[in-house]
Design a protein around this motif. Sequence first.
Motif, PDB file in Angstrom:
ATOM      1  N   LEU A 345      61.725 -23.930 -16.009  1.00 50.85           N
ATOM      2  CA  LEU A 345      61.144 -24.484 -17.231  1.00 50.85           C
ATOM      3  C   LEU A 345      61.104 -26.015 -17.168  1.00 50.85           C
ATOM      4  O   LEU A 345      60.122 -26.640 -17.561  1.00 50.85           O
ATOM      5  N   GLU A 353      63.855 -36.342 -16.752  1.00 51.67           N
ATOM      6  CA  GLU A 353      63.787 -36.839 -18.129  1.00 51.67           C
ATOM      7  C   GLU A 353      65.116 -36.604 -18.865  1.00 51.67           C
ATOM      8  O   GLU A 353      65.592 -37.468 -19.597  1.00 51.67           O
ATOM      9  N   GLN A 357      67.487 -39.530 -20.394  1.00 52.06           N
ATOM     10  CA  GLN A 357      67.992 -39.574 -21.780  1.00 52.06           C
ATOM     11  C   GLN A 357      69.518 -39.676 -21.790  1.00 52.06           C
ATOM     12  O   GLN A 357      70.100 -40.388 -22.612  1.00 52.06           O
ATOM     13  N   ALA A 360      70.508 -43.197 -20.982  1.00 50.25           N
ATOM     14  CA  ALA A 360      70.224 -44.114 -22.093  1.00 50.25           C
ATOM     15  C   ALA A 360      71.227 -43.922 -23.225  1.00 50.25           C
ATOM     16  O   ALA A 360      71.760 -44.886 -23.785  1.00 50.25           O
TER      17      ALA A 360
ATOM     18  N   LYS B  17      54.592 -27.992 -17.403  1.00 52.71           N
ATOM     19  CA  LYS B  17      56.001 -28.022 -17.790  1.00 52.71           C
ATOM     20  C   LYS B  17      56.288 -26.997 -18.871  1.00 52.71           C
ATOM     21  O   LYS B  17      55.381 -26.579 -19.598  1.00 52.71           O
ATOM     22  N   GLY B  18      57.535 -26.585 -18.940  1.00 49.07           N
ATOM     23  CA  GLY B  18      57.937 -25.557 -19.890  1.00 49.07           C
ATOM     24  C   GLY B  18      59.038 -26.041 -20.815  1.00 49.07           C
ATOM     25  O   GLY B  18      59.846 -25.247 -21.288  1.00 49.07           O
ATOM     26  N   TYR B  19      59.068 -27.354 -21.091  1.00 47.96           N
ATOM     27  CA  TYR B  19      60.127 -27.899 -21.934  1.00 47.96           C
ATOM     28  C   TYR B  19      59.558 -29.038 -22.753  1.00 47.96           C
ATOM     29  O   TYR B  19      58.486 -29.570 -22.446  1.00 47.96           O
ATOM     30  N   LEU B  21      61.480 -32.463 -24.854  1.00 48.79           N
ATOM     31  CA  LEU B  21      62.684 -33.097 -25.385  1.00 48.79           C
ATOM     32  C   LEU B  21      62.302 -33.921 -26.604  1.00 48.79           C
ATOM     33  O   LEU B  21      61.161 -34.380 -26.702  1.00 48.79           O
ATOM     34  N   PRO B  22      63.239 -34.131 -27.509  1.00 44.43           N
ATOM     35  CA  PRO B  22      62.948 -35.061 -28.613  1.00 44.43           C
ATOM     36  C   PRO B  22      62.649 -36.443 -28.041  1.00 44.43           C
ATOM     37  O   PRO B  22      63.123 -36.784 -26.949  1.00 44.43           O
ATOM     38  N   GLU B  23      61.891 -37.211 -28.787  1.00 44.72           N
ATOM     39  CA  GLU B  23      61.618 -38.577 -28.351  1.00 44.72           C
ATOM     40  C   GLU B  23      62.943 -39.323 -28.229  1.00 44.72           C
ATOM     41  O   GLU B  23      63.833 -39.164 -29.071  1.00 44.72           O
ATOM     42  N   LEU B  24      63.068 -40.123 -27.199  1.00 46.18           N
ATOM     43  CA  LEU B  24      64.307 -40.887 -26.999  1.00 46.18           C
ATOM     44  C   LEU B  24      64.497 -41.866 -28.161  1.00 46.18           C
ATOM     45  O   LEU B  24      63.613 -42.666 -28.442  1.00 46.18           O
ATOM     46  N   ASP B  25      65.649 -41.772 -28.835  1.00 50.76           N
ATOM     47  CA  ASP B  25      65.856 -42.589 -30.038  1.00 50.76           C
ATOM     48  C   ASP B  25      66.787 -43.782 -29.813  1.00 50.76           C
ATOM     49  O   ASP B  25      67.257 -44.406 -30.755  1.00 50.76           O
ATOM     50  N   VAL B  26      67.063 -44.053 -28.545  1.00 49.46           N
ATOM     51  CA  VAL B  26      67.860 -45.251 -28.213  1.00 49.46           C
ATOM     52  C   VAL B  26      67.115 -45.983 -27.085  1.00 49.46           C
ATOM     53  O   VAL B  26      66.231 -45.387 -26.461  1.00 49.46           O
ATOM     54  N   PRO B  27      67.465 -47.229 -26.802  1.00 52.01           N
ATOM     55  CA  PRO B  27      66.738 -47.951 -25.746  1.00 52.01           C
ATOM     56  C   PRO B  27      66.824 -47.244 -24.387  1.00 52.01           C
ATOM     57  O   PRO B  27      67.905 -46.762 -24.016  1.00 52.01           O
ATOM     58  N   ALA B  28      65.717 -47.172 -23.681  1.00 54.74           N
ATOM     59  CA  ALA B  28      65.697 -46.518 -22.367  1.00 54.74           C
ATOM     60  C   ALA B  28      66.459 -47.362 -21.350  1.00 54.74           C
ATOM     61  O   ALA B  28      66.630 -48.566 -21.523  1.00 54.74           O
ATOM     62  N   VAL B  29      66.934 -46.684 -20.316  1.00 51.89           N
ATOM     63  CA  VAL B  29      67.651 -47.357 -19.225  1.00 51.89           C
ATOM     64  C   VAL B  29      66.909 -47.035 -17.946  1.00 51.89           C
ATOM     65  O   VAL B  29      66.544 -45.878 -17.725  1.00 51.89           O
TER      66      VAL B  29
END
Lengths: 449, 489
Positions: A345, A353, A357, A360, B17-19, B21-29
Amino acid sequence: MSRYTPATAEDRRRMLEYIGVGSIDDLYSGIPAGVRQKDLPDIPKALSEPEVIRDLRELAGANRNIDDLPCFLGAGIYDHFIPAAVDSIISRGEFTTCYTPYQPEVSQGTLQAIFQYQTMVCELTGMEVSNASMYDGASATAEAAVLAASATKRKKILWGRNVNPQTKEVLRTYCWSRGLEHGEVPAAGGTIDREALDGALSAGDAAALVVQSPSFFGTVEDIKALAEKVHGAGALLIVVTDLLALGTLEAPGALGADIVAGDGQTVGNPASFGGPAFGFIAVNKPLMRKMPGRICGQTVDSRGRRAFVLTLQAREQHIRREKATSNICSNQNLCIVAASVYLSLLGPQGLAEVGGQIMAKTEYALGRLEKSGKFRRAFPGVPCFREAVLLSERPVKELNRRLLDAGIIGGYSLEPLYPELENGWLLAVTENRTKQEIDRLVAVAGGDA
Amino acid sequence: MTRRMETVFEASRPGRKGYALPELDVPAVDCRTALGKACRGKPPRLPEMAEVDVVRHFTRLSKLNYSVDEGFYPLGSCTMKYNPKVNEVAARMPGFARLHPLQPEETAQGAMKLLFDLGAMLAEITGMDAVTLQPAAGAHGEQTGLMLIKAWHESRGDAKRTKVIVPDSAHGTNPASAAVTGFETVEVASDDEGMVDLGSLEAILDDTVAALMLTNPNTLGIFEKHILELTEAVHRAGGLVYYDGANLNAIMGKARPGDMGFDVLHLNLHKTFGTPHGGGGPGAGPVGVKAELEPFLPSPVVVHKGGRYTFTGKDERPRSIGRVRSFYGNFGVLVKAYAYIRALGPEGLKEASEMSVLNANYLAKKLGGLYPLAHKGHCMHEFVLNGGPLKHETGVSTLDVAKAVIEAGFHPPTIYFPLIVPEALMVEPTETESVETLDRFADAMEEIVAKARSEGPEAFRGLPTTTPISRPDETTAARNPILRWQFGE
């Protein structure tokens, strides 16, 4: 009559008559009178299905679970998201209620699932051969150590102090029972101390070094540098890692690992109070025939069609008996079906990803906690993944108590096993933690009250 | 289902894709900035698939399996009984499935009570004094049990006990488990009734023997009638006796290993206690011991004091062999076994054993006209057919018969085990099968034997024909191993 046995009173009568005995007890006449037993007085009486559900709901309800309490605890088991399709697939009776695939004609589903799993493990670890899985990460690591001892004909296993303490306990148990020696290499800076390693390897008697990355402290080790040292001393490098992390971290196989092992709970298996999930182990071809456990291979059937079978069974107990490479005769099959559904999946982007996350959110949590002035990083500047050690101003016991009162499960208290890390707090932040939950953690943990 | 089953790697299409994720809610690294050279270079070639295609792929795969949910599975020694569905519901309750093993004990009292009560119930059923639930499988339980025996002898300063005696009819795991715990295996012969020969045993008992491992009922499906003499003889020689719980399903509520003189045993919850086999696992292999071995059990142990359940600390168990697995075992499996025992109660457990024995004797009598039985008199929960004469007479081997059983729509019995019976077929019907199922199976076996006599081996070569694949080439698979998908293909 229980609901799980179909025989009616009439069936029983007819069957007894056919056999030619008067009662079922007559069939037990071979049991000597001295050991016959009447009852099981301490087993509680039978429950109907609604009562079973009520009883178990009561027990389950006496626990507070991580759906209700945001969990910042890791230390070997992690709260990762599991798509609904995973449980839907592994609930199918065709996967759940079959035995080990001894009859390949009627087990191609299980066998192909194993073959695909083995491929995924090879891809993630960068190794050539994976088996069909092991009991858990700790026992897989112990079996890796035994394999290394057998391959090098040496008797000493070294491991880093930053290897998961439960893994070390299992390693100790297996070493004792196999007559192997062991030693621990310090990791004062969060990663294995290179000079101490040189010292430990200098005797030239080490079969292997067990290095964990991400380590128990969450730190990422320099596998390549360790591999050079270990190989220079004629030993093997066992890398203990995590399949989810390998979507983000370099494959140990590309860095010189000889055996890669670890726990697979992170990919598609629930925390479930610590089990079941699965362990994995992967090697390169020279060690293939020494590998423990089940292995699935591709072949053709009598009509030339692709088919899958259990193979290399000459290593196994039902053929080799006391000369087998291990006594393992199963795999955690349903758990690896879960893992392969999860990995299918997510795919490579999904895994990367999730890893992104995690990095981060971990960094965000660590930064905010540091800013509160109540915490500092134990190993600043050392890269980490999903988990990190913070040194708290106040005792961790008190800190976790405050958090629990606020409905949060805090990090792992390191000091009991690592006295050198005074008020050491191992904090895990997965992709499942929201900014809001992290902010709440920081407010409670970093607050003055 | 004639279509070729593709692999997930063939089904993969870049970009699917088969997933989500929620949008990243903190600064990306940035991975490379944070991890440097530890950041992954080449991505793993995992499949890229839409959710619907993943679900269809694995659903189609599942249909290539034969399972207990589909039909009769008389695999001897494996106890393929029906796996109650309510147990699956129980293990998936969030209060169990969503528990972290290290969360504060006060937040996991229900789970700890379940562990405590399950251990106590298993001790009661087997007549042992204490149980560890940590081992993950039967073989893991054997290994743990032998470690306990090793630790016990070591604690007495008795270092010369290096041998473990195993009957020639034993499961292959017995000698393998002995070897992996550093013991040397000595075989003891069976007598003409398939039982351990007391005289042969006594002849090899001395002060180098650590233990005797026994399965009782044994692998021929018969109860060792001299069991008390056997265990006494081992104890007299200073050894311990290990009970392989593979065949406990015959005797629940009828006889207890603890009363027979066994000191250590393992159980297979996935056999006797109705938890599903999962195609090879997860199972659970709890180990029970008599009181004098209790201090050596793996830690931690759940204790109940002052109205609370706690896990023992490391320092509280100085003589423990240590851990054999992380945490507390395959907890989800333990929940299912607990639910099973609660559903059956004492009468139900006894009835399960009695019906397993009644079914086995009924089927043995039906098949006894086709094949010589390896036992005399009555069997317990399973029996072994001797396929030697049929092979001699017709050229049709036990493997051929097994493939014909598949063609008839059943899972075959265990074949070529135990090793002491030529061309063996080991049949374990279990208690959860109806008499009609047993009759249908017996009819199929009768037809197969008749076919062997009238048409000979040629008629079996192409079998099975109705399965997703015909007989696979296992020799090539072992000689030229392909153990992972070849992307160049």
